[in-house]
Design an enzyme around this catalytic site. Structure first.
Site, PDB file in Angstrom:
ATOM      1  N   TYR A  88      -4.813   9.960 -59.113  1.00 17.23           N
ATOM      2  CA  TYR A  88      -6.162   9.667 -59.869  1.00 17.23           C
ATOM      3  C   TYR A  88      -5.580   8.694 -60.980  1.00 17.23           C
ATOM      4  CZ  TYR A  88      -8.612  12.225 -56.307  1.00 17.23           C
ATOM      5  OH  TYR A  88      -9.050  12.735 -55.033  1.00 17.23           O
ATOM      6  N   ARG A 131      -7.927  26.867 -51.087  1.00 19.46           N
ATOM      7  CA  ARG A 131      -8.645  27.162 -49.736  1.00 19.46           C
ATOM      8  C   ARG A 131      -8.666  28.661 -49.322  1.00 19.46           C
ATOM      9  NH1 ARG A 131      -4.840  22.583 -46.823  1.00 19.46           N
ATOM     10  NH2 ARG A 131      -3.586  23.266 -48.502  1.00 19.46           N
ATOM     11  N   SER A 186      -7.826  27.205 -58.185  1.00 20.58           N
ATOM     12  CA  SER A 186      -7.750  25.871 -58.462  1.00 20.58           C
ATOM     13  C   SER A 186      -8.906  24.988 -58.444  1.00 20.58           C
ATOM     14  CB  SER A 186      -7.118  25.496 -57.050  1.00 20.58           C
ATOM     15  OG  SER A 186      -6.190  24.440 -57.455  1.00 20.58           O
ATOM     16  N   GLN A 195     -11.563  20.633 -65.352  1.00 20.28           N
ATOM     17  CA  GLN A 195     -10.524  19.689 -65.051  1.00 20.28           C
ATOM     18  C   GLN A 195     -11.350  18.393 -65.445  1.00 20.28           C
ATOM     19  OE1 GLN A 195      -9.398  18.570 -60.950  1.00 20.28           O
ATOM     20  NE2 GLN A 195      -7.278  19.013 -61.767  1.00 20.28           N
TER      21      GLN A 195
HETATM   22  C1  LIG Z   1     -12.490  21.258 -51.100  1.00 18.19           C
HETATM   23  C2  LIG Z   1     -11.133  20.962 -52.134  1.00 18.19           C
HETATM   24  C3  LIG Z   1     -11.491  20.219 -53.083  1.00 18.19           C
HETATM   25  C4  LIG Z   1     -10.573  19.874 -54.078  1.00 18.19           C
HETATM   26  N1  LIG Z   1     -10.733  19.528 -55.291  1.00 18.19           N
HETATM   27  C5  LIG Z   1      -9.702  19.288 -56.265  1.00 18.19           C
HETATM   28  C6  LIG Z   1      -9.976  18.894 -57.436  1.00 18.19           C
HETATM   29  O1  LIG Z   1     -11.221  18.731 -57.847  1.00 18.19           O
HETATM   30  N2  LIG Z   1      -8.980  18.673 -58.345  1.00 18.19           N
HETATM   31  C7  LIG Z   1      -7.599  19.024 -57.942  1.00 18.19           C
HETATM   32  O2  LIG Z   1      -6.881  18.534 -58.824  1.00 18.19           O
HETATM   33  N3  LIG Z   1      -7.380  19.364 -56.763  1.00 18.19           N
HETATM   34  C8  LIG Z   1      -8.195  19.500 -55.834  1.00 18.19           C
HETATM   35  N4  LIG Z   1      -8.153  20.081 -54.625  1.00 18.19           N
HETATM   36  C9  LIG Z   1      -6.858  20.466 -54.196  1.00 18.19           C
HETATM   37  C10 LIG Z   1      -6.699  22.025 -54.694  1.00 18.19           C
HETATM   38  O3  LIG Z   1      -6.826  22.230 -55.889  1.00 18.19           O
HETATM   39  C11 LIG Z   1      -5.175  22.487 -54.206  1.00 18.19           C
HETATM   40  O4  LIG Z   1      -4.325  21.804 -55.073  1.00 18.19           O
HETATM   41  C12 LIG Z   1      -4.973  22.023 -53.004  1.00 18.19           C
HETATM   42  O5  LIG Z   1      -5.906  22.416 -51.704  1.00 18.19           O
HETATM   43  C13 LIG Z   1      -3.574  22.941 -52.424  1.00 18.19           C
HETATM   44  O6  LIG Z   1      -3.868  24.483 -52.610  1.00 18.19           O
HETATM   45  P1  LIG Z   1      -4.199  25.370 -51.471  1.00 18.19           P
HETATM   46  O7  LIG Z   1      -2.904  25.212 -50.461  1.00 18.19           O
HETATM   47  O8  LIG Z   1      -4.346  26.806 -52.165  1.00 18.19           O
HETATM   48  O9  LIG Z   1      -5.584  25.193 -50.783  1.00 18.19           O
HETATM   49  C14 LIG Z   1      -9.167  20.338 -53.714  1.00 18.19           C
HETATM   50  C15 LIG Z   1      -8.897  21.060 -52.432  1.00 18.19           C
HETATM   51  C16 LIG Z   1      -9.861  21.362 -51.707  1.00 18.19           C
HETATM   52  C17 LIG Z   1      -9.683  22.283 -50.413  1.00 18.19           C
END
Ligand SMILES: Cc1cc2nc3c(=O)[nH]c(=O)nc-3n(C[C@H](O)[C@H](O)[C@H](O)COP(=O)(O)O)c2cc1C
Length: 366
Positions: free
Chosen positions: A183, A325, A23, A101
């Site tokens: 956003y 994560r 992601s 992205q």
């Molecule tokens: C450090 C970090 C940075 C993130 N930056 C973005 C991003 O640039 N664009 C986005 O769409 N989501 C971003 N997210 C959200 C993640 O892409 C994801 O949708 C969210 O953490 C849920 O997934 P997970 O449970 O696997 O962590 C970010 C999440 C984390 C932890």
């Protein structure tokens, strides 16, 4: 055992070896939008995670479209040159395809990095004016954004197109528009943040107009062979906000302008939104989008374990899963998932001796 998670998928003409996606994750470590050594480390590492696709973090299409002073951008030759070097680095050492992205932070721009507090920048911290569909602040402590004029919208749309061209020149394999997490593009779509009285507000058709114009304009400069996707919101988690049915309508309209895939996330439209932070939190929204539109669908949000990821894809609830994560916690997540699910995964030749079949007979001492 045949794993659904480790079966290939094709997006436009891009062949992905499996359904696992890293992601996009902001690193807040760029220098005026330009990738730094940190990005080489971070993306180089995740290019060897076993995921077929790594999506580079939200990348501002204009300087004021960055969330923080540390966010990646793609609005200058320096940004483009660094991205090109990074893509070459990941290709040389990693196994994953690379997406990016493209984003505009809208009313959530001009913020501190998470480790500085994630609050709006203070007057001494070089804050900038934010823009949005309507002059409504993100939350109680947030500045009032300026309502975007027709000229602003044209500039932002051109910015997405210019950034897409830069991404293609840099060698990226897929482009994803950020239409979630509150956003700019999401804030046009949501009735919570868009109260415009012109043709870009009002009904869902009006609120979709600007994001669709951006998607159409970006699609027009990309070859058909290259996938264009969008991350969209499955649920605003607020009374009167976007619902999974709206997500399906938007995904269908995106498909109509040539978008190849969507990633269903949720939340972030306002400081009041309270997403249900539970395992597989967006899967049912993705399932609805996929069922109603047939577009290739990815989902994200607390998927985290190989068996959970496998079950989602095997049941046809989504075509791909993204992990954030869990990938930071375990940058070889895909290798370990392959082991659990009895599947093969690409590894660089230097690390091939770590494949389970090569040390299956070995024992380790405590
Ligand atoms: C450090 C970090 C940075 C993130 N930056 C973005 C991003 O640039 N664009 C986005 O769409 N989501 C971003 N997210 C959200 C993640 O892409 C994801 O949708 C969210 O953490 C849920 O997934 P997970 O449970 O696997 O962590 C970010 C999440 C984390 C932890």
């Amino acid at each position: 055992m045949t794993s659904a998670l480790f079966s290939p998928i094709r997006l436009a003409d891009l062949e992905l070896a499996n359904r696992i996606v890293v992601s996009p994750m902001c690193q807040y470590s760029a220098d005026d939008g330009v990738a730094t050594d940190w990005h080489f480390n971070h993306l180089g590492m995740l290019s060897n995670s076993g995921a077929a696709l790594v999506v580079v973090e939200a990348t501002g299409i204009e300087r004021r479209g960055r969330i923080t002073h540390g966010c990646l951008g793609l609005y200058s030759d320096d940004c483009e040159a660094a991205l090109a070097r990074m893509v070459a680095h990941c290709r040389r050492f990693g196994t994953a395809k690379l997406g990016i992205q493209l984003a505009h932070a809208g009313r959530k721009a001009s913020a501190q990095r998470p480790w500085e507090g994630a609050q709006p920048l203070k007057s001494g911290d070089d804050p900038w004016e934010t823009v949005a569909p309507s002059a409504i602040a993100f939350g109680p402590n947030w500045p009032l954004p300026r309502e975007m004029s027709a000229a602003d919208m044209e500039r932002v749309c051109d910015g997405f197109v210019a950034a897409a061209k830069r991404a293609m020149r840099a060698g990226i394999d897929a482009i994803e528009l950020h239409g979630a997490h509150g956003y700019l593009l999401h804030s046009f779509l949501s009735p919570i943040s868009n109260k415009r009285s012109d043709e870009y507000g009002g009904s869902l058709v009006g609120r979709m107009r600007f994001p669709l114009e951006v998607a159409k304009a970006v699609r027009a400069v990309m070859p058909k062979s290259m996938p264009l996707g969008a991350r969209i919101t499955g649920n605003d988690w607020l009374e009167g906000g976007l619902t999974p049915a709206d997500a399906a309508a938007f995904a269908g309209a995106l498909r109509g302008v040539g978008v190849d895939f969507v990633c269903i996330s949720s939340g972030g439209v306002s400081a009041d939104a309270r997403p249900a932070m539970v395992a597989n939190m967006n899967v049912e929204f993705a399932e609805e989008v996929k069922r109603k539109t047939g577009i290739a669908t990815r989902t994200v949000g607390l998927i985290a374990t190989p068996k959970r990821a496998e079950a989602i894809v095997a049941a046809g609830k989504a075509d791909m899963v993204a992990l954030a994560r869990a990938m930071l916690d375990n940058p070889h997540w895909g290798w370990h998932a392959a082991k659990v699910l009895g599947a093969d995964v690409a590894r660089p030749k230097q690390y091939q001796r770590a494949a389970p079949n090569l040390w299956a007979g070995a024992t380790f001492q405590d």
